[in-house]
Structures are given as C-alpha cells and as structure tokens.
Design a protein around this motif. Sequence first.
Motif, short mmCIF file in Angstrom:
data_model
loop_
_atom_site.label_atom_id
_atom_site.label_comp_id
_atom_site.label_asym_id
_atom_site.label_seq_id
_atom_site.Cartn_x
_atom_site.Cartn_y
_atom_site.Cartn_z
N ALA A 129 11.21 -13.04 -119.69
CA ALA A 129 11.10 -11.82 -118.88
C ALA A 129 11.39 -10.54 -119.67
N SER A 130 11.34 -10.60 -121.02
CA SER A 130 11.52 -9.37 -121.80
C SER A 130 10.25 -8.53 -121.81
N MET A 131 9.10 -9.15 -121.63
CA MET A 131 7.83 -8.45 -121.47
C MET A 131 7.53 -7.50 -122.63
N PHE A 132 7.84 -7.93 -123.86
CA PHE A 132 7.57 -7.15 -125.07
C PHE A 132 8.31 -5.82 -125.08
N ASP A 133 9.38 -5.70 -124.31
CA ASP A 133 10.09 -4.44 -124.13
C ASP A 133 11.44 -4.53 -124.83
N PRO A 134 11.72 -3.68 -125.85
CA PRO A 134 13.01 -3.76 -126.55
C PRO A 134 14.20 -3.47 -125.64
N ALA A 135 14.02 -2.61 -124.64
CA ALA A 135 15.12 -2.31 -123.73
C ALA A 135 15.45 -3.51 -122.85
N ARG A 136 14.45 -4.18 -122.31
CA ARG A 136 14.70 -5.37 -121.50
C ARG A 136 15.32 -6.48 -122.35
N MET A 137 14.91 -6.58 -123.59
CA MET A 137 15.51 -7.57 -124.48
C MET A 137 16.98 -7.26 -124.71
N ALA A 138 17.30 -5.96 -124.90
CA ALA A 138 18.69 -5.57 -125.16
C ALA A 138 19.59 -5.80 -123.96
N GLN A 139 19.03 -5.92 -122.76
CA GLN A 139 19.84 -6.20 -121.58
C GLN A 139 20.49 -7.58 -121.65
N ASN A 140 20.08 -8.41 -122.62
CA ASN A 140 20.71 -9.72 -122.81
C ASN A 140 21.92 -9.67 -123.72
N PHE A 141 22.16 -8.56 -124.39
CA PHE A 141 23.23 -8.46 -125.36
C PHE A 141 24.57 -8.20 -124.67
N ALA A 142 25.65 -8.62 -125.32
CA ALA A 142 26.99 -8.38 -124.79
C ALA A 142 27.25 -6.88 -124.70
N GLY A 143 27.89 -6.46 -123.62
CA GLY A 143 28.19 -5.06 -123.42
C GLY A 143 27.15 -4.30 -122.63
N VAL A 144 26.00 -4.94 -122.36
CA VAL A 144 24.94 -4.30 -121.58
C VAL A 144 24.89 -4.98 -120.22
N SER A 145 24.93 -4.21 -119.16
CA SER A 145 24.99 -4.77 -117.82
C SER A 145 23.82 -4.29 -116.98
N THR A 146 23.55 -5.02 -115.91
CA THR A 146 22.49 -4.66 -114.97
C THR A 146 23.02 -3.89 -113.79
N GLY A 147 24.35 -3.77 -113.66
CA GLY A 147 24.93 -3.09 -112.51
C GLY A 147 24.42 -1.67 -112.37
N GLY A 148 24.05 -1.28 -111.17
CA GLY A 148 23.52 0.05 -110.93
C GLY A 148 22.05 0.18 -111.21
N GLY A 149 21.44 -0.87 -111.73
CA GLY A 149 20.03 -0.82 -112.07
C GLY A 149 19.15 -1.46 -111.01
N PHE A 150 17.87 -1.58 -111.34
CA PHE A 150 16.89 -2.14 -110.44
C PHE A 150 16.01 -3.09 -111.23
N ASP A 151 15.56 -4.17 -110.60
CA ASP A 151 14.84 -5.23 -111.30
C ASP A 151 13.64 -4.75 -112.10
N LEU A 152 12.92 -3.77 -111.58
CA LEU A 152 11.70 -3.33 -112.25
C LEU A 152 11.94 -2.17 -113.20
N GLU A 153 13.22 -1.86 -113.51
CA GLU A 153 13.54 -0.80 -114.46
C GLU A 153 14.26 -1.40 -115.66
N ASN A 154 14.18 -0.71 -116.77
CA ASN A 154 14.79 -1.23 -118.01
C ASN A 154 15.95 -0.36 -118.47
N GLU A 155 16.68 0.25 -117.53
CA GLU A 155 17.81 1.09 -117.89
C GLU A 155 18.84 0.30 -118.71
N ILE A 156 19.43 0.99 -119.67
CA ILE A 156 20.45 0.40 -120.52
C ILE A 156 21.80 0.96 -120.10
N ILE A 157 22.62 0.13 -119.45
CA ILE A 157 23.96 0.51 -119.02
C ILE A 157 24.94 -0.15 -119.97
N VAL A 158 25.51 0.63 -120.87
CA VAL A 158 26.33 0.11 -121.96
C VAL A 158 27.81 0.31 -121.64
#
Length: 797
Positions: A152-181
């Motif tokens: 589900a990264s869809m060739f998107d570096p931001a969506r890929m980075a959402q898998n890294f430690a320190g990056v959370s999905t809280g406050g975000g939305f499924d169809l957005e690639n916001e980076i909450i660090v």
Amino acid sequence: MKAHCWPMILVLLCLGISPLHAQKTTLVQTVRGQVLDADSKVPLIGVNLILLGTDPLLGTTTDLDGRFKLENIPVGRINLEVSYLGYEPQLLSSLQLTSGKELILNVELVESTIAMEEVVVTAKHDKTQALNEMATVSARSFSVEETSRYAASMFDPARMAQNFAGVSTGGGFDLENEIIVRGNSPRGVLWRLEGIEIPNPNHFSALGGSGGAISMLSSSTLASSDFYTGAFPAEYGNAFSGVFDLNLRRGNNEKREYAFMVGLLGVEAAAEGPFQVGKDASYLVNYRYSTLSLLSDLGFKPAGDVFPTYQDLSFKVNLPTEKAGTFALFGLGGANRAYFDPPADSTQWGNTDNENWGFNEQQRVGTIGLSHRILLNDQGYLRTVIAASSNEYINNYYYLDANKDYEQVDDESSTFTNNTFRLSTLYNQKFNARNTLRVGLILSQLDFDFALKSFDEELEQFKTYFDNRGETQMYQVYAHWKFRANGDWTILAGVHYTMLALNNNYSLEPRISTKYRLAPKHSLSFAAGLHSKPEDISFYFLETTVPGQERTSPNRDLELMKAAHFVLGYDWMLSPSWRLKAELYYQYLYDVPVEKNAGSINSVINARSIWSVVGAGAANNDGTGRNYGVDLTLEKFFGNGYYFLLTGSLFESKYTPINGIEYSTRYNSNHQLNVLGGKEFQVGKKGNKTLGINAKAIWAGGNRYTPIDIEASREAGYTIRDESQPFSNTTEDYFRVDLGFNFRINTAKMTHTILLDIQNVTNRLNAFNLYYSPVTEQVETYTQVGLFPNLNYRIEF
C-alpha cells in the motif's frame, strides 16, 4: 495488543521461513556505475567489485573516472562486494536486476581511520543510516524499490515513510500521506529536491501543509534518498519535525530505455537515455495523467459528481563537462482540480440543505532548477543550486440561487500564490580521513499574493481574511564539522542561522551529535540541537476585517517557532541482515504562536494548514509544547528472498496555549505499531518470473477530538464542542491490514510487472471524527476509507 493483530504477525513471520532458491536463466543484463569518496566526492580508481555467488567469480575494477561495468550478468537478485585499500568495504546485497533496464549504481566509500591495510569485507550498505555523511541519529536512507515493495505504499515516498519508527497515522486520513513525526504537526516537515527546498510536492494538499492525496514524485525518477525524524544536521533549516531529502537519478547515458504504466490512479510514461551515443550527457523524463481525467475525456465519470483530476511532470538533464564540473537541469510540476457543479434545476436538488452548493478547488505547483558540482581539488567540492518555485491555490465555494434564475452566489473565494527564487551553495572540504568541514548558505526571495474573503451570516457581509501582495527574503547560513577520532568514535558539531527579513526575526541554532561503537555489533549515539521554522508567509498577514474597519496585520512581528531536540540512540546488529535500533527522544517547542485572547486554547501546534488558523485572530509567541517518547525498529534487510520490518513508538505530545494549561495535541495518539514483511519467489521453468507477496499491519491510537456538548448541540441543532477540554477524547484504536502482490516477467529485452496493492483488506471502517446529527439527535462517527485496491501494469524496455 488486540487479538486480531497476532494472526497478521504470524503470517509475516512465516514469510521468511524459507530462502529464495534462484533458478538458472539465460537472460542477462548490464550492471555499471561509479565509486566515489563519501566525503570529498572524488572518483576512486582501482576499486575492486566482485559479484558474489557466481562460478567462476565475476568482477572488475574502476577506471580513471571511478566507473565500472559488469556485462552479461544473469537477471535476478545479485550481491556486489566493493572493496578498496584504505577504505571501509561495502556489501550491496539483493540488488534487483531485470532484463528491461540496466542497473546503474552510485557507490560511496568511507575512508578508514585505521592503518591502511587490506581488510575483509564486513560492512554492509546500511539503509537505517542516511546517505548524508553528516547525520548520525534519527535518519535513514530509502530506495526506489522500497517505495514500490511495501504494501500500500503506491510508489509514494511519504506513504512508505509512514512505516518508519517515529511516524504515526494519528490525526491523519487513510487517503492522505501526511507525515506526523513524533507528535508534531505535519507542517513541520521540510521537502528538499536535488539539495534545495521545494514546495509541498503532493496533489490535493492544503495551503501550508506538507501532505496530500497523491505524490507528484514518481518512483521512475527517484534515486536513493534520505528521511529524518529529528536532530537534523546543520545544513537543514526551516523544519522542526522531519526532513525529506530527495534525489532524482541520472538517466542512462549509454542506452535509451522506456517505461509505461497504467493503473487505477494514473497513466505514466517515462523515457531516458543519452543525447548522443558515446557522450556522458543524459536525460530522464516522466509524465503522469490521472486515470479519472482520461476517462472523463472519453465521456465517463466513474467517481460520481465530485470529480478530482491531476497530472504531473518530472525530469532531469545531466550535463557533465571535462573541466567545468557537472551541470544538471531538473524540474517537478503538477496540477490538480476537484470540483462539483450543482444542477441548475431545483427539482434535482433533493431534500438536504446543501444540494445547491458547489465548489471548485485548483492547485498548481512547480519547481525548475539548475545544479552544478565541481571538484576544486582532490579533497573538496563546491555544489550550487538555483531554483524557481511556484505554488498556487484557488478555491471558490458558492451556491445557486433559484430565486435569481440560478445565479451563482459566492460564499467564500480565495487565491494564494507564492513564487520563490532560491540559491543554495555549499563547500565541502575533506582535510583527511578524520576531519571534514562543510559550510553553506541559502538565499530565498519570497513573492506572494494572497486574497481570501468569506461571507459572515451574522454581519450579512463579507469578512476579509487576506488581501496582501508583496515580497520578502529569508537568509540561512550554516557550518558543519565532522571529526572521526578513530574507527569507533565520530563527533559532529555545527550551527545554523535563519533570518526572516519580513520582520527581521532570527534564530541561531547550535547542533551537536556523536556516535560511539561499543563493540563490533553495538553502538550508542546522541544528538542535540535547536531548530526553527517560520510560519507560512500568509499567517503573518492574517486579519479579520469587515468593511468600514481599519485593516491590520496583528501577526506580522511574530518570532520564529523553535524546537530543542534531544535524541539518545542504541544500535545492535544482531547479524549481518538483522538490526535492532532504539531511540529515546525529548523535544521542547517554544515561541509557539497561539491566539492571545484570554482563555483561548488555539495553537498552531495543532494546525495542519493555514486553514486551521483562519479566524483565530491575533497571536503571540507565548505558547509551548513537549514531545517525548521511544522509537523501536527491528529490521531484517532484504536478502534470501524476504524482508521483515517491525517499528513501534510510545510517545506523548503536549501543548500549552495562552491560558497556561497543558493539553494533549491533536496528534497525541500515544502509540503506533507497524509490522510488515514480504517474500519473493521465482516461478516458472525458465526462472524468468518472480512473484512477490507483501503484507502490512498497523495498530495505532485513535484520532484525538474535542468532546461534544450533547445538550448544547441539541439546542443549537448542530455540533458544539466543549472547548474547555481540547483533544481530550480519542476515537477507537486504529487498525488496518494491507496486502501487496507483484508478478514480474523478464523477457529478452523487456520486463512486464503486474502490481496489486489492497489497502485495508478487512474493510475495517476506522473512525476519523465524531459529530452531532440533528436528524438522529445523537453523536455519529465519520469513518475513514474501507477496502481500497490499486492495480497497475508496468512495462520496461
């Protein structure tokens, strides 16, 4: 952890039980590239490169320009050993070699501080470390392959980075690639491309935000890049939470290659090659057009009445010269639109209150730049980048008045235009294997034109929030020194200075970091530093003026928001392929703009974009914030046909507004766990087909929201929140499972790939927010996206 997480984890662990057994194939391809000194960027002559696992062993050495070429290499996964006298060796493992595209590598070796003697290859290319040799903590590199491999990264570096430690999905939305660090607003992320800051490179983004629905960056053009989650090196400014430092790869300078992809989200075409065979100059270009736009051109509207469309273009032209260095012309641009036109017939409006309402939202973003790098001596280089960027947001919300022959009546209209011209230059001098100095400056010319008015129903007239045009400048200067005391101890110290000419406010930011290897498999690291970021220029001109009143800009003299970062890290190489990493961090944010009305709970810490603060009124810098927690990463690098990644975060994110009371921020979801992995199988008798299966599970704290005052809402007939308890409640925990499949077929001169990403395979409707419904007279839930498939077919030749 909830019980439904465990089956997913067991599946991911099982993926790695058996190794990938390569089968013989007659398909071959070329591997070539260049080897440089990591600090000075000088080409290294005579470097040994050996392709492991071949019988007999295949190898070569680099020429006078540090270049190498290995021809007739069987396609599939390869392992390349790189060694050179006096340098730390490197092992590049599980590189993907396909028949449709040559594999071009840029390898950088670190000079050893120990006695110059031939050593056994034990070092491995470490993706948990940044490409930037000035970074020691909270940083890692990522490859193009990862952006397409992770489910589900869809060739998107931001969506890929959402898998890294320190990056959370809280406050975000499924169809957005916001980076909450680490609990920070996504506004605190800096985007850089080819060494210079660029506007937010995402379609359907919000003004002043850093995310969006679809990335404008294509994996076809990206090279290996860096991502930072805190305590950045001194060269990075204008950020307080995270940094994306992206690089475009060079086009193939010996052979013309093409790629075409069609999918549910877009149609993409790429081309690269030499301008003239036998010369080093090359080009790389990629264009993408949304599938919805294409179907609309054919007369179809599969998305219904609300219609989103987009297109984007990226390119890089590489122009090496013999004596004047290397020039590169690069660019990235995109345009998108979402709109709804209500029918001009009241009989078609239905029974709800908003059937006659329409909107038209447009966005145009672009950057074009020219970079130049030249070796001034055997140990130093100068790199200069100039770029012009533009981002424009146009929004119009209106309704059709049936009593005035369906005349379009504006309710809110806005146009925000930012044009930026930047010059960035750095000089890097390597004195010896122990000492390297880097100094640089960044000059930014900021031109702006803002206009926003909205109708106030109580006053029965329009309020002006923005009506400004003009220019200002921002100046940044930095210096960074790296000292390698020996092979075990590295110390880095630097300083970054930022000044915003609009109000002459500035920030002087000392930074220091160190890394110590306790034992061959264990190391400790520490970093501390100050960081700052001005608000979006429009925030300094925010007003709420009605006709007849004097216009004011109460926020114009605000200080830069600042953050002090402290990070303590521990690394343990469990084996050459397995790594455990833990980081403990604390961040203190101060000079935070908050609404200065007594008793207010508004702070820019909770803002996703400029729209979050429109109407908040005048602000001052009396706000503060705190983020602290621990990040954990357990990773098995891709090898033997599989990979595994587990990342977890436990954290608190707090803020204090003008009233002096500390609250949870909007992004304080408290915990996040990501478990992902994948397995690759060679199938078919010829061994030319590869099946990849990838899976991911996310478990996180729910979105925070301000509780609803039910009695007040019933009386008013709409949602009224208890503002005395901001963000004190959370929705149910977030849980999602994603699956990804790819099937690759290598033919004589062509590679076909079918990719299927399925986001949220269980169709779980996670909660986004809560609201009061006057129809049911109860609190209802806005849910996020359910099952979302993305199918693509790609061909490379």
